[in-house]
Design an enzyme around this catalytic site. Structure first.
Site, PDB file in Angstrom:
ATOM      1  CB  THR A   1      29.066 118.384  -9.623  1.00  0.00           C
ATOM      2  OG1 THR A   1      27.918 118.980  -8.990  1.00  0.00           O
ATOM      3  CG2 THR A   1      28.760 118.146 -11.105  1.00  0.00           C
TER       4      THR A   1
ATOM      5  CE1 TYR B   1      20.641 123.277  -8.731  1.00  0.00           C
ATOM      6  CE2 TYR B   1      19.145 124.250 -10.318  1.00  0.00           C
ATOM      7  CZ  TYR B   1      20.427 123.953  -9.916  1.00  0.00           C
ATOM      8  OH  TYR B   1      21.478 124.347 -10.692  1.00  0.00           O
TER       9      TYR B   1
ATOM     10  CE1 TYR C   1      19.171 118.793 -13.898  1.00  0.00           C
ATOM     11  CE2 TYR C   1      18.534 119.604 -11.724  1.00  0.00           C
ATOM     12  CZ  TYR C   1      18.514 118.615 -12.699  1.00  0.00           C
ATOM     13  OH  TYR C   1      17.838 117.439 -12.470  1.00  0.00           O
TER      14      TYR C   1
ATOM     15  N   GLY D   1      34.227 119.397 -14.024  1.00  0.00           N
ATOM     16  CA  GLY D   1      32.855 119.346 -14.493  1.00  0.00           C
ATOM     17  C   GLY D   1      32.645 119.769 -15.928  1.00  0.00           C
TER      18      GLY D   1
ATOM     19  CB  ALA E   1      30.742 125.827  -9.550  1.00  0.00           C
TER      20      ALA E   1
ATOM     21  CG  PHE F   1      40.565 130.387  -6.987  1.00  0.00           C
ATOM     22  CD1 PHE F   1      41.879 130.788  -6.964  1.00  0.00           C
ATOM     23  CD2 PHE F   1      39.800 130.572  -5.853  1.00  0.00           C
ATOM     24  CE1 PHE F   1      42.438 131.367  -5.827  1.00  0.00           C
ATOM     25  CE2 PHE F   1      40.338 131.147  -4.710  1.00  0.00           C
ATOM     26  CZ  PHE F   1      41.658 131.552  -4.694  1.00  0.00           C
TER      27      PHE F   1
ATOM     28  CB  ALA G   1      38.845 125.873 -17.618  1.00  0.00           C
TER      29      ALA G   1
ATOM     30  CG  ASP H   1      38.360 135.735  -7.208  1.00  0.00           C
ATOM     31  OD1 ASP H   1      37.423 135.171  -7.811  1.00  0.00           O
ATOM     32  OD2 ASP H   1      38.180 136.591  -6.321  1.00  0.00           O
TER      33      ASP H   1
END
Length: 396
Positions: A274, A234, A224, A51, A139, A73, A48, A110
């Site tokens: 990002t 990707y 994405y 991004g 992420a 984290f 949270a 974590d």
């Protein structure tokens, strides 16, 4: 102390508390200026502090008046070392929530661990009863499995064959050619373990087993897809293998939750700057060209604009999530418009170091990168003495 940006490749090792706070306020002001959202009232955001996860929390809280729990984290300041940007972002969010009279708590730790899952469940039991929206936006480059104890590390590599294409150093604007060797089978396995859907599934299972997930709850994770030019590194690469796993998890979770009126989706979002995307070869050059084209067509959205549109059209206001059989919400629809992609690819074929400023939005890319860490924010005096030690209100 005077806090200035210190970069190492795609990483900025410092962050500015006042710059981060001002950017959080700008996102809050944007949401409050939009039509009010109606829907979920207790929202858990896992991942949270930056991004899309952070923007989701802001949209839910300040757009719908929702009570929110943020799990992340991040590190506090220590001596002359600044806190992470996510720490400052979360402190600013919590301060604004207090001023607005919104209920919120932040849990630092974590998210992959059972200890943080248990701590979150206990907080929900004590303060919220149940949550009716769970956003999963973690992420991380590494994950330690809570059952086996194995630590996995993700890689950004193609699968099967080496990949060669253009890339750009966004600090200098230099365009070069990069070749990335393919991942091993074990690297693919580890990347899926870090970035796939297993941990999301564990969160939902444990919330449900503890009785703190509302019967009609919605859960959404972020992904994405992007254009063909980025697919080898990707979508068809190690990250894409993990995202495929994430999407399969959405199908399984939806089947499980739908028995009680719940839903699970993956939202496919547009390309944005990002720290993660800056680390992927080829992608910074593509994003720079995309920004230029979308801004010229008045289609560009930043992070908070994307999340407000996702919430307003799909997750709140009684909206039907426009998902296909794989439970994907395509909020990347403007990026993937045929006219946008045709123009981006036309420029891509011409891009070289000498014409980067003309054909792409390099300055916009750089600005967004430094914004991630609270720098280059209008109205902030970066020459002023600043205390890096900032507390997060309502930290559990």
């Amino acid at each position: 102390m005077i806090i200035q940006p210190k970069t190492r490749g795609f990483i900025c090792t410092t962050a500015h508390p006042e710059g981060c706070a001002k950017q959080i306020q700008e996102q809050i002001d944007y949401v409050k200026a939009q039509k009010k959202l109606t829907g979920p009232v207790n929202v858990l955001v896992i991942g949270a502090s930056t991004g899309y996860g952070l923007a989701s929390r802001i949209a839910a809280a300040f757009g719908a008046g929702a009570s929110t729990i943020g799990v992340f984290f991040d590190k506090a300041a220590e001596g002359v070392r600044t806190a992470s940007a996510g720490w400052y972002n979360s402190a600013a969010f919590e301060q604004a929530a207090v001023q607005q009279g919104l209920k919120s708590h932040s849990i630092v730790g974590d998210a992959f661990s059972d200890a943080i899952k248990t701590k979150t469940i206990e907080l929900i039991q004590a303060e919220y009863g149940t949550v009716d929206l769970v956003v999963y936006s973690v992420a991380s480059p590494r994950r330690t499995h809570p059952v086996t104890g194995e630590t996995f590390s993700s890689v950004i590599k193609p699968v099967g064959t080496a990949y060669t294409n253009k890339t750009m150093n966004f600090h200098t604007g230099e365009v070069s050619t990069v070749t990335i060797e393919p991942a091993t089978d074990d690297e693919v396995r580890q990347t899926i373990a870090v970035m796939g859907g297993e941990d999301w599934g564990m969160w939902i299972d444990q919330l449900q087993e503890a009785g703190v997930l509302a019967d009609s709850a919605t859960t959404v994770a972020y992904s994405y897809i992007g254009p063909a030019v980025t697919h080898p590194i990707y979508r068809d690469g190690t990250i894409g293998q993990a995202k495929n796993d994430l999407e399969q998890t959405a199908i399984a979770l939806n089947e499980k939750l739908s028995a009680k009126g719940g839903r699970a989706f993956v939202s496919v979002n547009k390309a944005l700057v990002t720290q993660s995307s800056s680390a992927i070869p080829v992608v910074p050059l593509y994003i720079s060209a995309l920004y230029k084209v979308m801004k010229e067509k008045d289609l560009h959205e930043n992070c908070i604009q994307q999340m407000y549109r996702l919430f307003a059209e799909h997750l709140y206001n009684g909206g039907e999530a426009a998902a296909d059989g794989s439970h994907l919400i395509r909020i990347d629809d403007w990026e993937m418009r045929e006219d946008v992609q045709n123009e981006v690819m036309r420029r891509w074929n011409e891009l070289e170091t000498g014409n980067v400023p003309e054909l792409s939005d390099l300055e916009g890319y750089r600005e967004d990168f430094f914004h991630l860490f609270g720098f280059q924010t209008e109205g902030v005096d970066y020459g002023a003495d600043t205390d890096p030690a900032v507390e997060i209100p309502n930290q559990v």
